[in-house]
Design an enzyme around this catalytic site. Structure first.
Site: not given
Ligand SMILES: Cc1ncc(COP(=O)(O)O)c(C=O)c1O
Length: 328
Positions: A14-15, A96, A124, A146, A270
């Site tokens: 996601g990042t 989230n 989410q 994940h 996170c």
């Molecule tokens: C809303 C949201 N965006 C992005 C991310 C980041 O995703 P990733 O951990 O796959 O990089 C998260 C991770 O918790 C998230 O909750």
């Protein structure tokens, strides 16, 4: 999810997908303003702020109401101020931390009426809500493995045809030349299986989770009468319950609950461990003390009634003990 195969750009999660959408659309559009909700995950907020610090972007944080929602009129007014200067809009599908669902299709219609592309982080949402990329009208959507029971380190940016962000990674030209690099096929296969399973099971899982969550909320309220439920009371992720326990330190609650075998989270999982009040709660106009006394419970496909019973049984004692420890 309503995306064509050619609209799926696989990423490392996601990042990376958020970074590609926000940096890539900003660079492609060559206009300064980034309109982004104040309650985004840091994976979306931080690239926008980085662009402001290093590349001349002007970041405008779209305010939210007390439940964490961006009002469509807020976006309309922000774009109207100077539609030609807007590079992109970014508003997540569901938050989230507090679980509030954003009116994304409505926001997309407003952005498109002004010819502005819109990105939504649906990390989410996809396992718990009906999310259809084509029907939503968004140009770019972030998803991650994940959060749907798949592997870590894989995700995707769903990217409508004709939307061409400037790549963040240059190289072999894979993924429409938007995201170079040899793909991690085993991780992608696991991700695909997890997305398929979560979308297939959502019609029975979502109501089951919502019922368990509602039971959790009402029993926590009985046990701790002054508890506050944060976020929208109904229009929220089915598996999310986010509380403020006045007079408590969230970290104290976290440790006391952990000792009783209950895992939950202060702020975003996170960023837990960073002793800052959540930017999401502050954007919802909560004061620092209230933000610091907050705790999120997340329910997922493995959660059961006995998990809820366990929380209901211990929460009054735990809150009492955390109150005696006091706010630092
Ligand atoms: C809303 C949201 N965006 C992005 C991310 C980041 O995703 P990733 O951990 O796959 O990089 C998260 C991770 O918790 C998230 O909750």
């Amino acid at each position: 999810m309503g995306a064509r195969p050619s609209e799926v750009v696989f990423t490392s999660g996601g990042t990376e997908a958020d970074n590609l959408a926000i940096k890539g659309l900003f660079w492609a559009r060559k206009r300064p303003r980034i309109l982004i909700s104040a309650v985004e995950h840091h994976a979306a907020l931080d690239p926008a702020h980085w662009l402001a610090d290093n590349q001349g972007a002007v970041v405008e944080l779209l305010p939210v109401d007390a439940q964490g929602r961006v009002h469509p009129d807020t976006l309309r007014a922000a774009i109207d101020a100077n539609p030609d200067d807007v590079a992109l809009v970014s508003v997540m599908w569901a938050n989230n931390e507090v679980g509030t669902i954003q009116p994304v299709p409505e926001l997309a219609a407003i952005a498109h009426a002004h010819g502005v592309p819109i990105h939504s982080d649906a990390v989410q949402a996809i396992a718990q809500l009906p999310v259809n990329f084509a029907e939503s009208g968004v140009d770019a959507m972030t998803i991650s493995g994940h959060k749907v029971g798949g592997p870590m380190g894989v995700g995707a940016l769903l990217l409508a045809r004709g939307v061409d962000p400037v790549p963040v990674l240059h190289g072999g030209g894979q993924e429409r030349d938007v995201r170079s690099g040899t793909l991690d096929a085993p991780a992608i296969a696991g991700f695909a299986a997890a997305v398929q399973a979560s979308v297939d099971r959502r019609p029975e899982q979502a109501p089951r989770l919502a019922a368990l969550r509602d039971d959790l909320v009402s029993r926590v309220r009985q046990a701790v009468p002054d508890v506050i439920l944060n976020g929208d009371p109904t229009d929220r992720l089915p598996g999310n319950a986010h509380f403020t326990f006045p007079g408590c330190e969230g970290d104290a609650l976290l440790m006391l609950l952990d000792a009783k075998g209950i895992e939950c989270s202060t702020g975003s999982a996170c960023s837990a461990g960073v002793a800052q009040p959540s930017h999401v709660l502050l954007a919802m106009d909560q004061d620092t003390a209230r933000a610091r006394g907050s705790l999120r419970f997340s329910l997922g496909h493995t959660s059961t009634q006995s998990d809820v019973d366990r929380v209901a049984d211990v929460i009054a004692v735990v809150v009492e003990r955390a109150r005696r420890a006091g706010l630092t």
